[in-house]
Design a protein around this motif. Structure first.
Motif, PDB file in Angstrom:
ATOM      1  N   PHE A 384       0.836  -1.212   0.000  1.00 55.66           N
ATOM      2  CA  PHE A 384       0.000   0.000   0.000  1.00 55.66           C
ATOM      3  C   PHE A 384       0.861   1.249   0.000  1.00 55.66           C
ATOM      4  N   ARG A 385       1.907   1.252   0.851  1.00 55.16           N
ATOM      5  CA  ARG A 385       2.773   2.433   0.968  1.00 55.16           C
ATOM      6  C   ARG A 385       3.925   2.400  -0.015  1.00 55.16           C
ATOM      7  N   ASN A 386       4.019   1.262  -0.743  1.00 61.35           N
ATOM      8  CA  ASN A 386       5.120   1.054  -1.676  1.00 61.35           C
ATOM      9  C   ASN A 386       6.486   1.176  -0.992  1.00 61.35           C
ATOM     10  N   LYS A 387       6.571   0.616   0.207  1.00 60.33           N
ATOM     11  CA  LYS A 387       7.823   0.656   0.967  1.00 60.33           C
ATOM     12  C   LYS A 387       8.376  -0.756   1.081  1.00 60.33           C
ATOM     13  N   VAL A 388       9.630  -0.944   0.753  1.00 58.82           N
ATOM     14  CA  VAL A 388      10.222  -2.276   0.770  1.00 58.82           C
ATOM     15  C   VAL A 388      10.505  -2.707   2.214  1.00 58.82           C
ATOM     16  N   VAL A 389      10.202  -3.950   2.530  1.00 55.68           N
ATOM     17  CA  VAL A 389      10.495  -4.495   3.857  1.00 55.68           C
ATOM     18  C   VAL A 389      11.909  -5.072   3.839  1.00 55.68           C
ATOM     19  N   ASP A 390      12.623  -4.889   4.940  1.00 45.78           N
ATOM     20  CA  ASP A 390      13.988  -5.441   5.044  1.00 45.78           C
ATOM     21  C   ASP A 390      14.041  -6.880   4.592  1.00 45.78           C
ATOM     22  N   LYS A 391      15.067  -7.227   3.789  1.00 49.33           N
ATOM     23  CA  LYS A 391      15.049  -8.594   3.292  1.00 49.33           C
ATOM     24  C   LYS A 391      15.510  -9.618   4.345  1.00 49.33           C
ATOM     25  N   ASP A 392      16.160  -9.145   5.410  1.00 48.99           N
ATOM     26  CA  ASP A 392      16.542 -10.110   6.450  1.00 48.99           C
ATOM     27  C   ASP A 392      15.639 -10.020   7.687  1.00 48.99           C
ATOM     28  N   LEU A 393      14.362  -9.702   7.430  1.00 49.89           N
ATOM     29  CA  LEU A 393      13.392  -9.636   8.522  1.00 49.89           C
ATOM     30  C   LEU A 393      12.371 -10.768   8.363  1.00 49.89           C
ATOM     31  N   MET A 394      12.054 -11.422   9.483  1.00 51.02           N
ATOM     32  CA  MET A 394      10.984 -12.417   9.472  1.00 51.02           C
ATOM     33  C   MET A 394       9.931 -11.969  10.486  1.00 51.02           C
ATOM     34  N   VAL A 395       8.652 -12.241  10.160  1.00 52.76           N
ATOM     35  CA  VAL A 395       7.548 -11.741  10.975  1.00 52.76           C
ATOM     36  C   VAL A 395       6.578 -12.869  11.306  1.00 52.76           C
ATOM     37  N   PHE A 396       6.162 -12.981  12.555  1.00 53.70           N
ATOM     38  CA  PHE A 396       5.038 -13.889  12.843  1.00 53.70           C
ATOM     39  C   PHE A 396       4.233 -13.394  14.030  1.00 53.70           C
ATOM     40  N   GLY A 397       2.975 -13.787  14.110  1.00 54.62           N
ATOM     41  CA  GLY A 397       2.094 -13.387  15.200  1.00 54.62           C
ATOM     42  C   GLY A 397       0.650 -13.362  14.735  1.00 54.62           C
ATOM     43  N   GLU A 398      -0.253 -13.575  15.668  1.00 55.15           N
ATOM     44  CA  GLU A 398      -1.673 -13.535  15.323  1.00 55.15           C
ATOM     45  C   GLU A 398      -2.189 -12.116  15.570  1.00 55.15           C
ATOM     46  N   VAL A 399      -3.082 -11.653  14.701  1.00 53.44           N
ATOM     47  CA  VAL A 399      -3.647 -10.314  14.883  1.00 53.44           C
ATOM     48  C   VAL A 399      -5.108 -10.449  15.300  1.00 53.44           C
ATOM     49  N   GLY A 400      -5.461  -9.803  16.425  1.00 53.83           N
ATOM     50  CA  GLY A 400      -6.841  -9.852  16.901  1.00 53.83           C
ATOM     51  C   GLY A 400      -7.659  -8.715  16.333  1.00 53.83           C
ATOM     52  N   LEU A 401      -8.954  -8.693  16.613  1.00 58.57           N
ATOM     53  CA  LEU A 401      -9.841  -7.699  16.014  1.00 58.57           C
ATOM     54  C   LEU A 401      -9.571  -6.278  16.507  1.00 58.57           C
ATOM     55  N   SER A 402      -8.944  -6.146  17.691  1.00 62.50           N
ATOM     56  CA  SER A 402      -8.636  -4.779  18.141  1.00 62.50           C
ATOM     57  C   SER A 402      -7.267  -4.352  17.643  1.00 62.50           C
ATOM     58  N   GLY A 403      -6.672  -5.130  16.778  1.00 70.83           N
ATOM     59  CA  GLY A 403      -5.367  -4.788  16.262  1.00 70.83           C
ATOM     60  C   GLY A 403      -4.246  -5.250  17.177  1.00 70.83           C
ATOM     61  N   GLU A 404      -4.592  -5.991  18.240  1.00 68.29           N
ATOM     62  CA  GLU A 404      -3.559  -6.474  19.154  1.00 68.29           C
ATOM     63  C   GLU A 404      -2.822  -7.666  18.542  1.00 68.29           C
ATOM     64  N   VAL A 405      -1.542  -7.794  18.872  1.00 66.39           N
ATOM     65  CA  VAL A 405      -0.760  -8.918  18.354  1.00 66.39           C
ATOM     66  C   VAL A 405      -0.670  -9.979  19.444  1.00 66.39           C
ATOM     67  N   ARG A 406      -1.162 -11.169  19.140  1.00 65.21           N
ATOM     68  CA  ARG A 406      -1.286 -12.207  20.162  1.00 65.21           C
ATOM     69  C   ARG A 406      -0.223 -13.293  19.982  1.00 65.21           C
ATOM     70  N   ALA A 407       0.083 -13.948  21.079  1.00 65.40           N
ATOM     71  CA  ALA A 407       1.120 -14.993  21.063  1.00 65.40           C
ATOM     72  C   ALA A 407       0.655 -16.190  20.240  1.00 65.40           C
ATOM     73  N   VAL A 408       1.612 -16.890  19.655  1.00 67.84           N
ATOM     74  CA  VAL A 408       1.304 -18.114  18.921  1.00 67.84           C
ATOM     75  C   VAL A 408       2.193 -19.240  19.463  1.00 67.84           C
ATOM     76  N   SER A 409       1.920 -20.469  19.027  1.00 74.47           N
ATOM     77  CA  SER A 409       2.683 -21.612  19.541  1.00 74.47           C
ATOM     78  C   SER A 409       4.109 -21.639  18.975  1.00 74.47           C
ATOM     79  N   SER A 410       4.957 -22.402  19.632  1.00 76.79           N
ATOM     80  CA  SER A 410       6.349 -22.664  19.212  1.00 76.79           C
ATOM     81  C   SER A 410       7.145 -21.453  18.724  1.00 76.79           C
ATOM     82  N   PRO A 411       7.175 -20.342  19.472  1.00 79.10           N
ATOM     83  CA  PRO A 411       7.948 -19.186  18.988  1.00 79.10           C
ATOM     84  C   PRO A 411       9.435 -19.500  18.859  1.00 79.10           C
ATOM     85  N   GLN A 412       9.966 -20.298  19.797  1.00 78.20           N
ATOM     86  CA  GLN A 412      11.399 -20.610  19.786  1.00 78.20           C
ATOM     87  C   GLN A 412      11.810 -21.272  18.467  1.00 78.20           C
TER      88      GLN A 412
END
Ligand code: TYD
Ligand code: MG
Length: 455
Positions: A384-412
């Motif tokens: 949307f913003r046409n901004k490149v994301v760092d190529k050495d970045l990894m992202v994970f997490g669940e997003v709730g309806l209030s925009g909160e980021v919630r924990a997921v299993s096996s993060p390690q």
């Protein structure tokens, strides 16, 4: 005078049986799927059942403590990825359904299993109702040397295959495919629900009475299920689906039912000149061909069974030409995409209502895990913003309806997989931070809400 009913109507999608034709199936809700088929009366079936008395003699009652487990209850298929999906090898006397689109490589996979199992001296019968013996030979020549312990037959009459199998008593029987086989006891056409049901019944008897492992190959219909699908699925011990884009090289074998192990394992294969090769490092292959400096491309991590798998999420957000914005998701859940767009609109204030949004998980894999949410959100905003994301970045997490980021299993495990592949930074749910020990190998950034992502 009462008319004797010897036909019934079967839904070709789910196997629902009625005495009258119906427009819509009450079982699965599909339209126009009922076909009239002859039904076998139990008396008729019994009189043709040559095994009846033999079987009755073998049956006796047991107690749990009297049942002996043999050491060799599982044998290796020779393909580690297949063994993993089966829960550690092929269980003796099990009935396994291998489903998939035509041309995806089911026959090739089974022939490779035959090749490696027979090379260890075990006998296998491969019954093909689809191909002639010379066609099988042509394929086999691409795969390498085959031992004489593999016996082939090109036959669609399952009763003949059954007697050949009982006579030869092999360790494994492969039926290619269940839809081409017919039994003499049922007069319906091959591939119809009653034939498929009867044929599976015969195979089940071979498996359970004689301890022969039976692999059934089944074609998937356009709705994405094996013809007569639910009929088959509850009768067998394991259901494996072979997925992927048949034009691309990569194939994913997924367990959807397994009486002897977990069902969420996947096996990854690559189709080449000499058949299927196992892919031991699926994350690497999922990320191969990742574009550099392209907006909308983000790496996320999902868990496939016990294995973390890095995938590339691609989003393309562009202006809508018509009044109604178009949304499309390939490999991810469409409704989830809509939900995340709504979260971005409401919680971040991103005006997406004038934009089309396309989402794609590269590599032809389907992921339903909510741990991908944060990755999807990042990809959408990046495009949307046409901004490149760092190529050495990894992202994970669940997003709730209030925009909160919630924990997921096996993060390690997810973090370690990213570190292993040389990623430098991981954005993860703040709540998961304390259960991760990265030993300084990789930078961890915990976020509590989608607004923390620094858009
Ligand atoms: P096949 O096993 O016949 O598919 P299915 O039984 O699921 O219908 O696989 C067919 C495809 O695989 C066909 O397009 C050719 C390709 N193939 C290879 O690319 N390399 C090989 O070594 C073999 C045997 C097949
Ligand atoms: Mg085939």
């Amino acid at each position: 005078m009462a008319v004797k009913r010897n036909t019934a109507y079967f839904c070709q999608n789910c196997g629902y049986e009625t005495s009258k034709w119906l427009g819509q199936c009450p079982g699965c809700g599909e339209w126009n799927t009922f076909v009239e088929e002859p039904v076998v009366s139990s008396k008729e079936a019994k009189s043709k059942d040559s095994l009846g008395s033999e079987m009755r003699k073998r049956v006796k009652l047991s107690t749990i403590s009297s049942i002996k487990l043999e050491q060799s209850d599982r044998i290796s298929s020779g393909l580690k990825e297949l063994d993993r999906v089966l829960g550690g090898g092929i269980v003796k006397g099990s009935l396994i359904l291998v489903g998939g689109d035509p041309g995806i490589g089911k026959s090739t996979l089974m022939l490779q299993v035959c090749r490696s199992v027979t090379s260890k001296g075990k006998d296998i019968i491969y019954a093909s109702g689809e191909e002639s013996l010379s066609q099988i030979k042509l394929r086999a020549e691409r795969l390498g040397f085959f031992s004489d312990s593999l016996k082939l037959v090109s036959e669609t009459n399952l009763n003949i295959v059954e007697s050949l199998t009982i006579e030869a008593n092999p360790s494994i029987l492969v039926i290619d495919s269940i839809q081409t086989m017919y039994s003499e006891t049922v007069s319906a056409a091959p591939g119809s629900v009653s034939q498929v049901r009867e044929a599976t019944g015969i195979c089940m008897r071979l498996a359970k009475t004689f301890g022969i492992t039976v692999f059934l190959i089944g074609h998937v219909t356009k709705e994405g299920a094996v013809a007569g699908p639910r009929v088959l699925e509850h009768m067998v011990d394991c259901v494996l689906y072979f997925e992927g884009d048949s034009k691309g090289p990569y194939r994913i074998l997924r367990g959807v039912k397994n009486r002897f192990g977990s069902t969420d394992e996947i096996g990854v294969f690559e189709m080449g000149e000499k058949g299927l090769k196992e892919v031991e490092n699926p994350s690497e292959f999922m990320l191969s061909g990742r574009p550099e400096n392209a907006s909308g491309s983000v790496v996320a991590c999902c868990m496939e069974g016990t294995r973390p798998l890095l995938v590339e999420i691609q989003a393309l957000v562009s202006d809508t030409n018509f009044g109604f914005p178009k949304r499309q998701a390939t490999g991810a859940d469409f409704n989830r995409l809509n939900l995340l767009i709504a979260v971005l609109e409401k919680r971040v204030g991103l005006r997406m209502s004038g934009s089309d949004a396309y989402l794609n998980i590269a590599g032809g894999i389907k992921v339903a895990e909510t741990a991908l949410d944060l990755g999807i959100v990042t990809a959408l905003v990046s495009s949307f913003r046409n901004k490149v994301v760092d190529k050495d970045l990894m992202v994970f997490g669940e997003v709730g309806l209030s925009g909160e980021v919630r924990a997921v299993s096996s993060p390690q495990q997810r973090v370690m997989e990213a570190a292993r592949l040389g990623f430098k930074k991981v954005i993860l749910p703040y709540a998961s931070l304390k259960s991760v020990n990265a030993d300084g190998k990789i930078r961890l950034i915990g976020v509590k809400s989608v607004n923390d992502l620094n858009f």
